[in-house]
Design a protein around this motif. Sequence first.
Motif, short mmCIF file in Angstrom:
data_model
loop_
_atom_site.label_atom_id
_atom_site.label_comp_id
_atom_site.label_asym_id
_atom_site.label_seq_id
_atom_site.Cartn_x
_atom_site.Cartn_y
_atom_site.Cartn_z
N GLY A 1 54.71 -4.47 10.95
CA GLY A 1 54.67 -5.83 11.48
C GLY A 1 53.74 -6.71 10.68
O GLY A 1 53.03 -6.25 9.77
N GLN B 1 59.74 -11.61 14.86
CA GLN B 1 59.45 -10.18 15.01
C GLN B 1 59.87 -9.66 16.39
O GLN B 1 60.28 -8.50 16.52
CB GLN B 1 57.98 -9.92 14.73
N ILE C 1 51.66 -7.51 15.86
CA ILE C 1 52.20 -8.87 15.90
C ILE C 1 51.55 -9.63 17.04
O ILE C 1 50.89 -9.05 17.90
CB ILE C 1 53.73 -8.85 16.05
#
Length: 264
Positions: A61, A119, A98
């Motif tokens: 991420g 994401q 994230i």
Amino acid sequence: MWIDTHVHFDAPKFDGTRSDDWTRARAEGVVAQVVPSVAPFNFSTVRGMAHEFEGTTYALGIHPMYVNPLNVDEALAALRVSIEANIHDSCLVAIGEIGLDGFVKNLDMDKQVAIYEAQLKLANEFDLPVLLHVRHAQDTVIKYLRKYQIANGIAHAFNGSFSQAQAYIKQGMKLGFGGMMTFDKANQIRRLARELPIESLVLETDAPDIPPAWAYKQNNYSYYLPRIALSLQELREMDAASLSEQIKRNSIAALPRLAALLHA
């Protein structure tokens, strides 16, 4: 048996001691660790560590604190390529780290939101849970979890209110607690750790950051996790075996791919 659900094991601060650090953690009863990436530059690094060190898993991420210099399209394309290449890798357990950071000055919030949303879409597409970084942005992070119907993962280093905790829990998320819980004056975090449903809590170190009270202003390590767990044990008035088993179940519920590793 303890699981460190968030540790930056690839951090340069561990260079030279990394293998010994993890050997000590394993000896202390830490059976697994989750190592999140922060940007495309360390995607391959965290994957490599997961395959080098027994009990280690990883997440892919883009961390909100790393967004400013990135080309959004290029960074997200690199993330997609890496997820697609590793989706069948049993060591890949989540999309992360994230989220949103409203604490650090001069971070581009519009860019953060764009990358966070993208994401979350990837998490849905590839059916992976999320590891969330949240500072001064709890309600906004929750809003987008609801928008994209994300119902699995961990709000790392949770430091919100009771109502925000309940919102994460209602959404299906677990809440990460670590070194801050060991400080006697961290009244709000300790109250949350004591009073929230035990089924909603997981443990983490965020090493080398957020050290516990006994290592204040020093590096944090995964081998501190059992002693961090003792603080939760005392706050909840639980025996170690019951707490360990519950935290293991919670961690697997948050990150289902851990099950195969722990039952191997």
